[in-house]
Motif scaffolding. Structure first.
Motif, short mmCIF file in Angstrom:
data_model
loop_
_atom_site.label_atom_id
_atom_site.label_comp_id
_atom_site.label_asym_id
_atom_site.label_seq_id
_atom_site.Cartn_x
_atom_site.Cartn_y
_atom_site.Cartn_z
N TYR A 69 -5.13 0.65 -1.67
CA TYR A 69 -5.98 0.24 -0.55
C TYR A 69 -7.34 -0.24 -1.06
N SER A 102 -2.24 -2.42 5.50
CA SER A 102 -1.81 -1.06 5.85
C SER A 102 -1.24 -1.01 7.25
N ILE A 120 0.84 -1.20 0.00
CA ILE A 120 0.00 0.00 0.00
C ILE A 120 0.88 1.25 0.00
#
Length: 176
Positions: A149, A161, A64
């Protein structure tokens, strides 16, 4: 006249206290914004759960926060803006979806989330005072982080994350 001097004194003292690091706190510089936060506490909490969180990540080929859209390549003038966006992102999206069956892990996540919420508020104040200018680079990098994401299901994206929190913490501690 005395009232305005008292107000100025109290306001200055408040700002000074807000920026004075307490034990374990560090003042981080994000462009024009300076924020005191307990990096030691956050890192300790993350280290305690890192292996558990990263073991829940089924997709190891995607990141991410890192390459090719690395935070480490953000201009110093854009650091305030991207940091503001990232703290909003972690508080509003990531931590809300990081629940496990392990109460110890959940308590650590909650502690980190509370620290992030406090910093989010401080960055928000700085951002509102127009000390934080968002350039094209920070906007594009944050859009890519959101795209990474949102390309995953909510729980997987949140855990990934959270598992990459050390990338964010390392970047934040890097000198501008």
């Amino acid at each position: 006249m005395k009232g305005s001097h008292l107000f100025l004194f109290l306001f200055s003292t408040s700002c000074w206290v807000d920026l004075t690091p307490t034990a374990g706190n560090k003042i981080l510089h994000f462009g024009a914004c300076r924020v005191s936060m307990s990096m030691t506490e956050i890192r300790a909490g993350f280290t305690a759960i890192k292996a558990n969180i990263q073991a829940r990540d089924p997709i190891r080929t995607l990141s991410i926060l890192s390459y090719p859209h690395s935070l480490h390549k953000v201009n110093s003038s854009d650091r305030c803006c991207i940091t503001h966006h990232l703290f909003n992102f972690y508080v509003d999206k990531v931590f809300k979806h990081c629940k496990t069956e392990d109460s110890y892990v959940n308590r650590k996540i909650s502690s980190i989330a509370n620290s992030f919420l406090s910093v989010k508020r401080k960055l928000g104040q700085c951002h509102e005072q127009n000390q934080c200018v968002c350039g094209q680079e920070s906007t594009e990098k944050f859009k890519q982080i959101l795209a990474n994401y949102e390309g995953l299901n909510v729980t997987s994206a949140a855990m990934k994350s959270l598992g990459e929190l050390d990338i964010l913490l390392d970047w934040m501690e890097k000198s501008p």
